[in-house]
Design an enzyme around this catalytic site. Structure first.
Site, short mmCIF file in Angstrom:
data_model
loop_
_atom_site.label_atom_id
_atom_site.label_comp_id
_atom_site.label_asym_id
_atom_site.label_seq_id
_atom_site.Cartn_x
_atom_site.Cartn_y
_atom_site.Cartn_z
N GLU A 1 12.01 18.22 -24.51
CA GLU A 1 11.16 18.51 -23.34
C GLU A 1 11.65 19.79 -22.64
OE1 GLU A 1 8.45 16.79 -22.99
OE2 GLU A 1 8.80 14.68 -23.48
N ARG B 1 -1.26 22.07 -15.30
CA ARG B 1 -0.27 21.01 -15.57
C ARG B 1 -0.43 20.47 -16.99
NH1 ARG B 1 1.87 16.08 -11.60
NH2 ARG B 1 3.33 15.26 -13.13
N LYS C 1 8.99 23.08 -13.93
CA LYS C 1 8.07 21.94 -13.74
C LYS C 1 7.60 21.88 -12.29
CE LYS C 1 6.61 17.37 -14.69
NZ LYS C 1 6.74 16.06 -15.32
N ASN D 1 1.76 19.23 -21.72
CA ASN D 1 1.48 18.35 -22.86
C ASN D 1 1.62 19.08 -24.20
OD1 ASN D 1 0.83 16.14 -21.19
ND2 ASN D 1 -1.19 17.01 -20.82
N ARG E 1 0.81 -1.24 0.00
CA ARG E 1 0.00 0.00 0.00
C ARG E 1 0.83 1.28 0.00
NH1 ARG E 1 -2.54 -3.36 3.43
NH2 ARG E 1 -4.40 -4.31 2.53
N HIS F 1 2.08 12.15 -29.76
CA HIS F 1 1.63 10.77 -29.53
C HIS F 1 1.07 10.16 -30.81
CE1 HIS F 1 1.17 11.63 -24.95
NE2 HIS F 1 2.37 11.19 -25.24
N LYS G 1 4.06 11.38 -11.36
CA LYS G 1 3.28 10.48 -12.22
C LYS G 1 4.06 9.19 -12.38
CE LYS G 1 0.67 13.57 -15.25
NZ LYS G 1 0.48 13.96 -16.67
N HIS H 1 2.28 17.27 -27.44
CA HIS H 1 2.10 15.84 -27.17
C HIS H 1 0.87 15.23 -27.84
CE1 HIS H 1 5.37 16.43 -24.42
NE2 HIS H 1 5.33 15.18 -23.99
N HIS I 1 10.30 9.39 -28.27
CA HIS I 1 9.23 10.26 -27.77
C HIS I 1 9.56 11.75 -27.98
CE1 HIS I 1 6.11 11.81 -25.13
NE2 HIS I 1 7.04 12.46 -24.45
N GLU J 1 -3.18 17.53 -12.37
CA GLU J 1 -3.52 17.91 -13.74
C GLU J 1 -4.99 18.24 -13.93
OE1 GLU J 1 -1.19 15.88 -16.75
OE2 GLU J 1 -2.78 16.22 -18.21
N1 LIG Z 1 6.11 10.23 -15.34
C1 LIG Z 1 6.12 11.26 -16.16
O1 LIG Z 1 5.67 12.37 -15.81
C2 LIG Z 1 6.71 11.09 -17.52
C3 LIG Z 1 6.98 12.22 -18.31
C4 LIG Z 1 7.59 12.02 -19.54
C5 LIG Z 1 7.92 10.73 -19.96
N2 LIG Z 1 7.64 9.66 -19.17
C6 LIG Z 1 7.98 8.30 -19.58
O2 LIG Z 1 9.39 8.21 -19.68
C7 LIG Z 1 9.70 7.14 -20.57
C8 LIG Z 1 10.83 7.57 -21.48
O3 LIG Z 1 11.96 7.87 -20.71
P1 LIG Z 1 13.42 7.92 -21.36
O4 LIG Z 1 13.39 8.74 -22.58
O5 LIG Z 1 14.35 8.25 -20.28
O6 LIG Z 1 13.62 6.42 -21.88
P2 LIG Z 1 14.36 5.14 -21.25
O7 LIG Z 1 14.16 5.06 -19.80
O8 LIG Z 1 13.94 3.98 -22.08
O9 LIG Z 1 15.89 5.47 -21.54
C9 LIG Z 1 16.36 5.52 -22.87
C10 LIG Z 1 17.56 4.60 -23.07
O10 LIG Z 1 18.71 5.19 -22.47
C11 LIG Z 1 19.33 4.26 -21.60
N3 LIG Z 1 20.00 5.06 -20.56
C12 LIG Z 1 19.46 5.64 -19.47
N4 LIG Z 1 20.37 6.40 -18.86
C13 LIG Z 1 21.52 6.26 -19.54
C14 LIG Z 1 22.83 6.81 -19.39
N5 LIG Z 1 23.10 7.68 -18.42
N6 LIG Z 1 23.77 6.43 -20.27
C15 LIG Z 1 23.47 5.60 -21.28
N7 LIG Z 1 22.27 5.07 -21.50
C16 LIG Z 1 21.29 5.41 -20.64
C17 LIG Z 1 18.19 3.41 -21.12
O11 LIG Z 1 18.64 2.18 -20.58
C18 LIG Z 1 17.41 3.25 -22.41
O12 LIG Z 1 17.99 2.27 -23.23
C19 LIG Z 1 8.44 6.78 -21.28
O13 LIG Z 1 7.95 5.56 -20.80
C20 LIG Z 1 7.48 7.91 -20.93
O14 LIG Z 1 6.12 7.50 -20.89
C21 LIG Z 1 7.05 9.83 -17.97
ZN LIG Z 2 6.92 14.10 -23.13
#
Ligand SMILES: NC(=O)c1ccc[n+]([C@@H]2O[C@H](COP(=O)([O-])OP(=O)(O)OC[C@H]3O[C@@H](n4cnc5c(N)ncnc54)[C@H](O)[C@@H]3O)[C@@H](O)[C@H]2O)c1
Ligand SMILES: [Zn+2]
Length: 359
Positions: A186, A242, A228, A246, A122, A253, A144, A249, A266, A238
């Site tokens: 971003e 907030r 942020k 987007n 929990r 998307h 999030k 986005h 992304h 949101e």
């Molecule tokens: N929670 C939120 O508010 C929010 C906001 C935006 C995006 N997201 C989510 O974030 C995700 C995308 O995140 P991302 O772009 O970080 O992708 P990711 O976590 O897949 O990382 C991208 C790649 O880089 C590698 N990597 C990470 N750090 C590294 C480093 N220091 N050196 C070398 N390689 C490294 C990872 O292993 C992966 O292969 C999506 O799932 C998206 O939905 C969430």
């Molecule tokens: Zn984004």
């Protein structure tokens, strides 16, 4: 010394520490915050190979007992089944509600770990240690968390704020150029919706960011987190502003899904999506053409795509109809009145939208 931003959310408030070498300070920064000196670090093999050792050493030096769980790398593993495996491992390790999870990785590890922390017994505390630029400026702040469902991205999740966010910009030294640029989209988004001086700073400093200049990276990340944090503090769940985060986005998307997941990152889709949103703003008589061009130029100079793939208006409309941000049947758009001045509207004539989708 790292710079510190605060996310003001009453009893859920927390600090975001940003700087080069913050991993070395992790133990000292976290020791006063943890309910018990026990942490489980969640990471993936790629990130762990680069950055797990200094984090563990720092936690141990501060007297924090530390175990590690590795999850497979990649968006496809931000899933219910990886979550299940992670929860199983936590039970096997006899993790307690007072144990703290530490997410070391990009947004995938951060979202998954945060969600595990939200539901394990929990709810347990967790800490974000983001290692991609995207995670440092966006996903690690704001609480999030979640996983994907085969029928939709991020469809299963919870709001669960971290105890702290530790951002070591040195971690970006091992990130591929393409991932760095995607995260930069971003950063541009955050400036474009809200902060003209920061946008101007980005226009001047984009070559230094591409060259991974240490001071420029710290400033870009800290400013993005500051903005942020303000937005999240004003609207945690949101209900209103907030949603400005987007920007780009709704189109982004649609691009990601339309070209097939994994083809465009992304952030790349968001870059082209922001240009589409800016052109739509211009079409509606809200935004000057010169501002559309400024946004486009900045993204292009960062090495990001600025032209959307030609999927056709019908396909785009179908893809956008499935977006989570669709409220009561109408598509909500984030539009610009100027650089730094964004707003949300559902009031976009389909004829104007079609013109943009056919460009
Ligand atoms: N929670 C939120 O508010 C929010 C906001 C935006 C995006 N997201 C989510 O974030 C995700 C995308 O995140 P991302 O772009 O970080 O992708 P990711 O976590 O897949 O990382 C991208 C790649 O880089 C590698 N990597 C990470 N750090 C590294 C480093 N220091 N050196 C070398 N390689 C490294 C990872 O292993 C992966 O292969 C999506 O799932 C998206 O939905 C969430
Ligand atoms: Zn984004």
């Amino acid at each position: 010394m790292p710079t510190t931003q605060h996310v003001a959310l009453g009893e859920r408030s927390y600090a975001i520490h940003v700087g080069g070498g913050v991993l070395r300070d992790a133990g000292a920064l976290l020791a006063p915050l943890l309910p018990r000196p026990r942490a489980v670090v969640v990471s993936n093999p790629l990130v762990a190979a680069h950055w797990l050792a200094p984090l563990r050493a720092s936690l141990s030096a501060a007297g924090i007992a530390c175990e590690t769980i590795l999850v497979p790398d990649g968006e496809t593993h931000k899933s219910w089944s990886t979550l299940h495996d992670l929860l199983t491992r936590l039970l096997e390790l006899r993790a307690e509600r007072s144990t703290t999870l530490v997410a070391l990785g990009g947004g995938v590890v951060g979202d998954l770990t945060g969600f595990a922390a939200a539901v394990y017994q929990r709810g347990m505390p967790f800490v974000q240690v983001p290692t991609t630029l995207l995670a440092q400026v966006d996903s690690s702040v704001g609480g999030k968390t979640g996983v994907n469902h085969p029928l939709g991205k991020n469809m299963i999740g919870a709001f669960h704020q971290p105890l702290a966010v530790l951002i070591d910009t040195d971690c970006l030294s091992t990130l591929p150029d393409r991932e760095l640029a995607a995260g930069f989209a971003e950063v541009v988004k955050t400036a474009a919706i809200r902060d003209v001086p920061f946008f101007e700073w980005l226009e001047t400093h984009v070559p230094r960011i591409k060259a991974r200049d240490a001071d420029a990276l710290v400033h870009a990340v800290a400013e993005s987190c500051r903005i942020k944090a303000e937005i999240v503090a004003a609207d945690e769940r949101e209900a209103g502003e907030r949603a400005l985060l987007n920007f780009g986005h709704t189109f982004g998307h649609a691009i990601e899904t339309g070209v097939g997941y994994g083809e465009w990152l992304h952030g790349e889709a968001v870059a082209a999506g922001m240009v589409m949103a800016a052109k739509l703003s211009q079409r509606l008589g809200l935004l000057a053409g010169a501002d559309v061009e400024r946004l486009r130029m900045l993204l292009q100079r960062a090495g990001l795509p600025v032209d959307a793939p030609r999927l056709g208006a019908e396909r785009y409309l179908a893809l956008m109809g499935r977006d989570k941000k669709v409220v009561a049947g109408s598509i909500r758009f984030i539009l610009l009145r100027a650089i730094g001045d964004a707003f949300v509207t559902a009031d976009v004539p389909e004829s104007a939208l079609r013109v943009i989708l056919e460009l």
